[in-house]
Design an enzyme around this catalytic site. Structure first.
Site, mmCIF file in Angstrom:
data_model
loop_
_atom_site.group_PDB
_atom_site.id
_atom_site.type_symbol
_atom_site.label_atom_id
_atom_site.label_comp_id
_atom_site.label_asym_id
_atom_site.label_seq_id
_atom_site.Cartn_x
_atom_site.Cartn_y
_atom_site.Cartn_z
ATOM 1 N N ASP A 187 -1.798 1.679 10.058
ATOM 2 C CA ASP A 187 -2.682 0.806 10.830
ATOM 3 C C ASP A 187 -2.117 -0.613 10.939
ATOM 4 O O ASP A 187 -2.664 -1.450 11.651
ATOM 5 C CB ASP A 187 -4.099 0.786 10.253
ATOM 6 C CG ASP A 187 -4.153 0.711 8.749
ATOM 7 O OD1 ASP A 187 -3.089 0.530 8.118
ATOM 8 O OD2 ASP A 187 -5.242 0.850 8.175
ATOM 9 N N GLU B 95 0.823 -1.212 0.000
ATOM 10 C CA GLU B 95 0.000 0.000 0.000
ATOM 11 C C GLU B 95 0.857 1.262 0.000
ATOM 12 O O GLU B 95 0.647 2.178 0.790
ATOM 13 C CB GLU B 95 -0.974 0.011 1.186
ATOM 14 C CG GLU B 95 -2.306 -0.634 0.873
ATOM 15 C CD GLU B 95 -3.418 -0.209 1.817
ATOM 16 O OE1 GLU B 95 -4.283 0.566 1.372
ATOM 17 O OE2 GLU B 95 -3.426 -0.657 2.976
#
Length: 259
Positions: free
Chosen positions: A249, A34
């Site tokens: 996260d 990501e």
């Protein structure tokens, strides 16, 4: 050789945290997911100044994977085989050359929500392609690993509240079965080969105080071929990284190989 996998959740937004982690933890290889950046927009120079070779497979605003290595990288390929029409940047692989050459596969497996639906179908189809690539890696009989954000909660002990995930694509029976089919080809799941029991997580949602409550899940995995598993010395989750300023996260998961 210390190899870490880390879903960075936007490399530009977290470049300060990423560079600090690279300096503090000093992995020989970092497999990033990501990155959310096209190849030309990746902050390559900052990473190279820390002594890393950089290979990316990027996509504007979404997905994207990268390999950062202090050691030479050879035979870099991009895109998971099996679907030439798939434009999502979720796979990059290369051979890292240390005392022993190791084939590295960095992946960002589709989330699949909402499930059922087209996104879940794509997830399962992607996992079928992953199964095929896994078989090919085993046939090569060289040390190799597939590491990254699998978006799979393998077992109930890998979630603080498993009942909350029953209908989620990360924990649905089809997803978990597809993961087991890959592992059962002959791979070693590095973390579980060293650590058992609940309470070990690699992802905490930003919402509802999940980090403070340790309401996490373990979805970042390293799967090792037998030749690679023979080199495994240790595996750990760097949960303390989640407590830093502007964290992802996810947190890094790393292995130490005698390579």
């Amino acid at each position: 050789m210390k190899i870490a996998t880390f879903n960075i959740n936007g490399v530009k937004a977290r470049i300060e945290g990423l560079t600090q982690w690279l300096q503090d933890s000093a992995p020989d290889v970092a497999l990033l997911q990501e990155i959310k950046s096209v190849d030309d927009g990746f902050p390559r120079q900052i990473i190279e100044d820390l002594g890393y070779n950089v290979e990316t497979h990027g996509q504007k605003g979404f997905n994207g994977v990268a390999i950062l290595s202090k050691l030479p990288l050879e035979d870099v390929t991009r895109g998971l085989p099996g679907d030439d029409a798939d434009e999502q940047a979720r796979w990059i692989e290369a051979t890292v050359v240390g005392e022993t050459a190791v084939r590295l596969c960095c992946l960002y497996l589709p989330n699949g929500n909402p499930a059922p639906g087209p996104k879940f179908d794509y997830k399962l189809a992607w996992m079928d392609r992953l199964h095929a690539r896994a078989k090919a890696l085993l046939a090569d009989e060289m040390p190799a690993l597939m590491a990254g954000d699998y978006n799979i909660i393998p077992q109930s002990e890998d979630a603080a509240r498993p009942d909350a995930w029953r209908e989620d694509a990360l924990f649905r029976p089809d997803s978990r079965a597809a993961f087991r089919r890959i592992v059962n080809l002959g791979f070693t799941e590095a973390f579980r080969s060293r650590t058992s029991g609940p309470g070990h997580y690699s992802f905490w949602d930003y919402q509802a105080g999940a980090w403070d409550k340790n309401d996490g899940i373990r979805i970042d995995h390293l799967l090792l071929t037998p030749q690679c598993a023979d080199l495994l010395r240790d595996c750990s989750i760097e949960s303390e990284v989640r407590g830093r300023e502007k964290p992802s996260d996810h947190v890094p998961v790393w292995i130490d190989l005698a390579a």
